[in-house]
Design a protein around this motif. Structure first.
Motif, mmCIF file in Angstrom:
data_model
loop_
_atom_site.group_PDB
_atom_site.id
_atom_site.type_symbol
_atom_site.label_atom_id
_atom_site.label_comp_id
_atom_site.label_asym_id
_atom_site.label_seq_id
_atom_site.Cartn_x
_atom_site.Cartn_y
_atom_site.Cartn_z
ATOM 1 N N ASN A 119 -4.189 9.438 -1.032
ATOM 2 C CA ASN A 119 -3.048 9.690 -0.148
ATOM 3 C C ASN A 119 -3.221 11.001 0.624
ATOM 4 O O ASN A 119 -2.933 11.076 1.823
ATOM 5 C CB ASN A 119 -1.748 9.745 -0.961
ATOM 6 N N VAL A 120 -3.667 12.031 -0.078
ATOM 7 C CA VAL A 120 -3.853 13.328 0.571
ATOM 8 C C VAL A 120 -4.998 13.253 1.567
ATOM 9 O O VAL A 120 -4.905 13.768 2.686
ATOM 10 C CB VAL A 120 -4.108 14.432 -0.475
ATOM 11 N N TYR A 121 -6.093 12.608 1.190
ATOM 12 C CA TYR A 121 -7.230 12.484 2.095
ATOM 13 C C TYR A 121 -6.817 11.763 3.374
ATOM 14 O O TYR A 121 -7.135 12.209 4.484
ATOM 15 C CB TYR A 121 -8.370 11.727 1.415
ATOM 16 N N ILE A 122 -6.107 10.657 3.246
ATOM 17 C CA ILE A 122 -5.666 9.898 4.417
ATOM 18 C C ILE A 122 -4.667 10.716 5.240
ATOM 19 O O ILE A 122 -4.695 10.709 6.476
ATOM 20 C CB ILE A 122 -5.062 8.552 3.984
ATOM 21 N N PHE A 123 -3.787 11.437 4.564
ATOM 22 C CA PHE A 123 -2.791 12.256 5.250
ATOM 23 C C PHE A 123 -3.443 13.275 6.178
ATOM 24 O O PHE A 123 -3.027 13.448 7.324
ATOM 25 C CB PHE A 123 -1.927 12.975 4.211
ATOM 26 N N VAL A 124 -4.500 13.932 5.697
ATOM 27 C CA VAL A 124 -5.097 14.995 6.508
ATOM 28 C C VAL A 124 -6.084 14.471 7.542
ATOM 29 O O VAL A 124 -6.548 15.219 8.403
ATOM 30 C CB VAL A 124 -5.786 16.062 5.631
ATOM 31 N N THR A 125 -6.412 13.187 7.474
ATOM 32 C CA THR A 125 -7.317 12.627 8.486
ATOM 33 C C THR A 125 -6.623 11.617 9.379
ATOM 34 O O THR A 125 -7.273 10.946 10.184
ATOM 35 C CB THR A 125 -8.535 11.952 7.822
ATOM 36 N N SER A 126 -5.313 11.485 9.274
ATOM 37 C CA SER A 126 -4.574 10.555 10.116
ATOM 38 C C SER A 126 -4.469 11.099 11.533
ATOM 39 O O SER A 126 -4.203 12.279 11.736
ATOM 40 C CB SER A 126 -3.173 10.320 9.552
ATOM 41 N N ALA A 127 -4.644 10.207 12.503
ATOM 42 C CA ALA A 127 -4.636 10.637 13.903
ATOM 43 C C ALA A 127 -3.241 11.001 14.379
ATOM 44 O O ALA A 127 -3.042 11.966 15.091
ATOM 45 C CB ALA A 127 -5.211 9.534 14.784
ATOM 46 N N THR A 128 -2.244 10.204 14.010
ATOM 47 C CA THR A 128 -0.874 10.445 14.453
ATOM 48 C C THR A 128 0.073 10.162 13.313
ATOM 49 O O THR A 128 -0.324 9.678 12.256
ATOM 50 C CB THR A 128 -0.495 9.528 15.635
ATOM 51 N N ASP A 129 1.349 10.441 13.541
ATOM 52 C CA ASP A 129 2.352 10.182 12.516
ATOM 53 C C ASP A 129 2.698 8.707 12.426
ATOM 54 O O ASP A 129 3.089 8.225 11.368
ATOM 55 C CB ASP A 129 3.632 10.965 12.828
ATOM 56 N N ASP A 130 2.589 7.988 13.540
ATOM 57 C CA ASP A 130 3.177 6.652 13.594
ATOM 58 C C ASP A 130 2.181 5.515 13.780
ATOM 59 O O ASP A 130 2.516 4.365 13.538
ATOM 60 C CB ASP A 130 4.195 6.578 14.747
ATOM 61 N N ILE A 131 0.978 5.803 14.257
ATOM 62 C CA ILE A 131 0.027 4.740 14.564
ATOM 63 C C ILE A 131 -0.840 4.449 13.348
ATOM 64 O O ILE A 131 -1.577 5.320 12.889
ATOM 65 C CB ILE A 131 -0.871 5.121 15.763
ATOM 66 N N PRO A 132 -0.734 3.233 12.779
ATOM 67 C CA PRO A 132 -1.551 2.912 11.612
ATOM 68 C C PRO A 132 -3.001 2.682 12.015
ATOM 69 O O PRO A 132 -3.319 2.524 13.182
ATOM 70 C CB PRO A 132 -0.910 1.628 11.089
ATOM 71 N N GLY A 133 -3.863 2.677 11.032
ATOM 72 C CA GLY A 133 -5.264 2.413 11.308
ATOM 73 C C GLY A 133 -6.145 3.412 10.597
ATOM 74 O O GLY A 133 -5.664 4.305 9.893
ATOM 75 N N PRO A 134 -7.449 3.284 10.759
ATOM 76 C CA PRO A 134 -8.376 4.175 10.064
ATOM 77 C C PRO A 134 -8.266 5.599 10.571
ATOM 78 O O PRO A 134 -7.899 5.836 11.715
ATOM 79 C CB PRO A 134 -9.756 3.573 10.396
ATOM 80 N N PRO A 135 -8.575 6.585 9.730
ATOM 81 C CA PRO A 135 -8.507 7.978 10.147
ATOM 82 C C PRO A 135 -9.460 8.254 11.295
ATOM 83 O O PRO A 135 -10.577 7.753 11.324
ATOM 84 C CB PRO A 135 -8.936 8.740 8.883
#
Length: 230
Positions: A119-135
């Motif tokens: 969860n933390v790894y995905i959180f810090v590599t997420s592109a935006t707050d709202d758009i799902p998809g790979p980091p």
């Protein structure tokens, strides 16, 4: 002629209150980062600023004051993740007895460190707050540093094997391509639903090294898993 002596100067007094305030602010910032990381680990990578603040026992306005917005918080938490990942990967590479083992060890360290909190790894590599998809957002300079780290064993292997010349341009391209494979496979692996059919971190690291060093064999066998090896 009468000698002219320079007038002694004194350093400007340090503003003690300002220094104490900066120290307090930095300590408070570190505390908020730790609280945010714990909240994301528990609530998930899509936790809102309001959710994170509530879990930290404060208001979201406090987080906005210290980090600006959610992207700023992601960057701040990411800096902590970077330090841990780099430390683990560097240590793993130093214990290797050869180029291939070095790559296996580093990939394994990357996977297991990220796996401690997907969860933390995905959180810090997420592109935006709202758009799902790979980091898609880089963790600062971490992935550039990882290219350098994996370049060493790959360069040694390619030169020792005689596959390329010392000044071949491919020596620069291959580590970047390797990183793309490592990161894509690793992040897909992190998102995979728990199953006995999925490889563990050790098997996944070995498989990634096999793809990079050996290519795809003509008769590709299923990935061995921790469950199967018992």
């Amino acid at each position: 002629m009468k000698a002219v002596h320079p007038v002694p100067t004194t350093a400007s007094p340090v503003d003690g209150r300002s220094a104490r305030w900066e120290s307090h602010r930095e300590q408070r910032r570190r505390t908020l980062i730790k609280a945010a990381r714990r909240a994301v680990h528990r609530l998930g990578a899509d936790a809102s600023m309001e959710d994170i603040a509530a879990a930290a026992g404060t208001s979201k306005s406090v987080f906005y004051r210290y980090f600006g917005d959610k992207a700023g918080l992601q960057k701040a938490v990411g800096e902590v993740v970077i330090a841990q990942l780099q430390g683990a990967i560097v240590a793993a590479g130093r214990t290797a007895r050869g180029p291939r083992e070095g790559l296996v060890n580093m990939v394994h360290a990357y996977l297991t460190t990220a796996q401690t909190s997907p969860n933390v790894y995905i959180f810090v590599t997420s592109a935006t707050d709202d758009i799902p998809g790979p980091p898609t957002v880089e963790l600062g300079g971490f992935f550039d540093a990882l290219v350098t780290l994996i370049a060493t064993p790959l360069r040694r292997y390619l030169l020792e094997d005689g596959a390329v010349e010392e000044d071949a341009p491919l020596l620069g391209y291959w580590p970047v391509a390797a990183l793309g494979l490592i990161r894509s496979v690793g992040e897909h692996w992190l998102r995979a639903a728990p199953s006995p059919e999925n490889p563990d971190a050790a098997a996944m690291a070995e498989q990634v090294a096999a793809w990079l060093f050996d290519g795809l064999p003509t008769g590709t066998a299923p990935l061995s898993t921790h469950h199967e090896r018992k």
